[in-house]
Enzyme design. Structure first.
Site, mmCIF file in Angstrom:
data_model
loop_
_atom_site.group_PDB
_atom_site.id
_atom_site.type_symbol
_atom_site.label_atom_id
_atom_site.label_comp_id
_atom_site.label_asym_id
_atom_site.label_seq_id
_atom_site.Cartn_x
_atom_site.Cartn_y
_atom_site.Cartn_z
ATOM 1 N N GLY A 109 -4.560 -4.199 -3.814
ATOM 2 C CA GLY A 109 -5.537 -3.157 -4.111
ATOM 3 C C GLY A 109 -4.737 -1.936 -4.492
ATOM 4 N N HIS A 110 -4.692 -1.634 -5.778
ATOM 5 C CA HIS A 110 -3.867 -0.519 -6.261
ATOM 6 C C HIS A 110 -4.796 0.621 -6.678
ATOM 7 C CE1 HIS A 110 -0.274 -3.391 -7.217
ATOM 8 N NE2 HIS A 110 -0.657 -3.418 -5.960
ATOM 9 N N VAL A 128 -8.696 -3.295 -0.141
ATOM 10 C CA VAL A 128 -9.343 -4.573 -0.449
ATOM 11 C C VAL A 128 -10.317 -4.969 0.653
ATOM 12 C CG1 VAL A 128 -8.939 -7.059 -0.760
ATOM 13 C CG2 VAL A 128 -7.419 -5.405 -1.829
ATOM 14 N N ASP A 160 0.812 -1.225 0.000
ATOM 15 C CA ASP A 160 0.000 0.000 0.000
ATOM 16 C C ASP A 160 0.842 1.270 0.000
ATOM 17 O OD1 ASP A 160 -2.235 -1.666 0.097
ATOM 18 O OD2 ASP A 160 -2.221 -1.687 2.291
ATOM 19 N N GLU A 161 1.994 1.212 -0.621
ATOM 20 C CA GLU A 161 2.882 2.385 -0.668
ATOM 21 C C GLU A 161 2.387 3.416 -1.692
ATOM 22 O OE1 GLU A 161 3.877 -0.752 -1.179
ATOM 23 O OE2 GLU A 161 5.433 -1.285 0.285
ATOM 24 N N ARG A 170 -5.360 0.226 8.765
ATOM 25 C CA ARG A 170 -3.930 -0.062 8.633
ATOM 26 C C ARG A 170 -3.233 0.421 9.896
ATOM 27 N NH1 ARG A 170 -3.735 2.497 2.636
ATOM 28 N NH2 ARG A 170 -4.641 0.771 1.492
ATOM 29 N N GLY A 203 -10.894 -3.065 3.675
ATOM 30 C CA GLY A 203 -11.422 -1.980 4.501
ATOM 31 C C GLY A 203 -10.848 -1.974 5.918
ATOM 32 N N ARG A 204 -9.905 -2.908 6.193
ATOM 33 C CA ARG A 204 -9.340 -2.974 7.548
ATOM 34 C C ARG A 204 -8.494 -1.745 7.850
ATOM 35 N NH1 ARG A 204 -6.200 -8.614 7.515
ATOM 36 N NH2 ARG A 204 -5.753 -7.901 5.400
#
Ligand code: GDP
Ligand code: IMO
Ligand code: MG
Length: 434
Positions: free
Chosen positions: A40-41, A304, A13-14, A309, A306-307
């Site tokens: 998930g990009h 992807v 997720d960078e 981070r 919704g958690r």
């Protein structure tokens, strides 16, 4: 011509999707080399946001000649692929003409997802916190030599082979206490999967290793897009809290069939801080308000699942390791704008190990995810914040000195130049430094 790579240096997720989209107009071919719909990009432009899972982030670059490839190292879920592709075609993207899928890419079966969930349930509190997309079980079948590949859908024995693998999986599920055979939801999932296989038949399936190498022979430019990040790599990440593929530069060689000598620039992408989603150790994690503020400002919620981070300060020990493993030639710094309002910014330069010694090298173990005595203790360097909004800046000369000092420090610690700075999610919110 050599192929360039773009890959994540942290825990995913960078901002890989955004930058692949920004760089794509310079390339003739964009190819994903590993991972699957666990990715998930996110891309933003013209007021629209798109989240891509298995499809390369080069598809919006236009230009007509651009080709996007799902490489052999990817695991493809036909059902999720269909959902993703139909949504894009509804948005006016002529995916059939610009996308090619490797025949050697392995497929995610309905039972892989069930096995992913069952394995996690069995692990209880030591679960990995996977995305639940069947990634681990699909790669397990690949190395167990019983996987089913995209090219197999053209084989007359496809249905038979599917049945054999499915039977083995159903036995496993039974043994794990999660029987699925005959359940209404499983029957429906299988029917949906076979429908999606038919949908897949309309896409061009290729031996992508030939396509990529021929493109390089002809002097065409190739960009390889990574998924996840180096600290989630199955060999070099925080094992076992990792994904099941090689996310590092070498993964592009095996995931596309590119010889090591044909790799050109390696763009290593990192956020100005760190995040991690799922379980596992995270040395610079912030459990206080600072971490919560980073999460709020940076909208750090999984694309992807919704958690939430987990958030923390930049970790230069982990980043130094990632630069080494990947042979990074250019650094790309993302989400700089998220730290605009912080009076003090920190970055870990070393770890103190449980025996009291200090190291700059990422060690075999950094402890576990809780704060505890067996964990490494990050040693921080503090910087005055820039306290200026970066979002509207477009040229390196506009950047405040406190910010460029922070960047220079990162460059000196890592020995690689930062060539792109991202100051917002939109395509336009990008500064080319060199
Ligand atoms: P990927 O998986 O590496 O492609 O990254 P993700 O799309 O999962 O997560 C990156 C998130 O940050 C997305 O929501 C992007 O829209 C957003 N983003 C990317 N670059 C920037 C940036 O420079 N600033 C801000 N504020 N957001 C960004
Ligand atoms: P992108 O490409 C962040 C994490 C999961 C979990 C571990 C294993 O968007 O950066 P898996 O489903 O792969 O078996 O989960 O890896 N994970 C990611 N974290 N970004 C991702 O992808 C990820 N893909 C997997 O949260 O901890
Ligand atoms: Mg992501």
């Amino acid at each position: 011509m050599k192929a360039d790579l773009l890959l994540g240096l942290q825990w995913g997720d960078e901002g890989k999707g955004k930058i692949v989209d920004v760089l794509a107009p310079e390339y003739d071919l964009v190819a994903r080399f590993q991972g699957g719909p666990n990715a998930g990009h996110t891309l933003e432009f013209d007021g629209h946001k798109h989240v891509l899972r298995s499809i390369p982030s080069g598809i919006f670059a236009g230009g007509g000649s651009a080709v996007n490839i799902i490489g052999n190292g990817v695991v493809l879920d036909p059902v999720l692929f269909r959902g993703e592709a139909e949504a894009l075609e509804a948005d006016g993207i002529d995916l059939h003409s610009i996308l090619r899928i490797s025949r050697k890419a392995h497929m995610i079966l309905p039972t892989h997802r069930l096995l992913d969930a069952a394995n996690e349930r069995r692990k209880g509190s030591s679960k990995i916190g996977t995305t639940g997309k069947g990634i681990g079980p699909a790669y397990t079948d690949k190395v167990s030599r019983r996987g089913i590949r995209v090219g197999d859908i053209d084989d007359p024995s496809f249905a038979e082979r599917y049945k054999a693998v499915r039977e083995a999986h159903l036995e496993q599920l039974e043994a794990l206490g999660c029987p699925a055979a005959g359940s209404e939801s499983f029957v429906a999932a299988e029917a949906e999967w076979f429908d999606a296989i038919d949908y897949l038949r309309d896409f061009e399936r290729v031996d992508s290793e030939h396509l990529v190498n021929r493109a390089l022979d002809e002097g065409r430019k190739v960009l390889c897009e990574g998924a996840q990040g180096t600290m989630l790599d199955v060999d070099f990440g925080s094992y076992p809290f990792v994904t099941s593929s090689n996310t590092v530069a070498a993964g592009a060689c095996t995931g596309l069939g590119i010889a090591p000598g044909r790799i050109g620039r390696v763009y290593g992408i990192f956020k100005a801080y760190c995040t991690r989603v799922g379980s596992g150790p995270f040395p610079t994690e912030l459990f206080d308000n600072v971490g919560a503020t980073i999460r709020d400002i940076g909208h750090e919620y999984g694309a992807v699942t919704g958690r939430e981070r987990r958030c923390g300060w930049l970790d230069l020990v982990a980043l130094r390791y990632a630069v080494m493993i990947n042979g990074v030639t250019d650094l790309i710094m993302m989400k700089s704008d998220v730290l605009d309002s912080f009076a003090t910014i920190k970055a870990a330069t070393e770890y103190r190990l449980p025996d009291g010694s200090v190291t700059r090298d990422f060690p075999f173990s950094v402890g576990d995810e809780a704060e505890g005595s067996g964990n490494v203790e990050p040693i921080y360097r503090s910087f005055p914040g820039w306290m200026t909004e970066l979002k509207n800046m477009r040229h390196a000369e506009e950047l405040p000195k406190a910010f460029t000092d922070y960047v220079k420090f990162i460059e000196s610690e890592l020995g690689v130049p930062v060539t792109v700075i991202s100051v917002g999610p939109d395509r336009e919110e990008t500064i080319f430094v060199r």
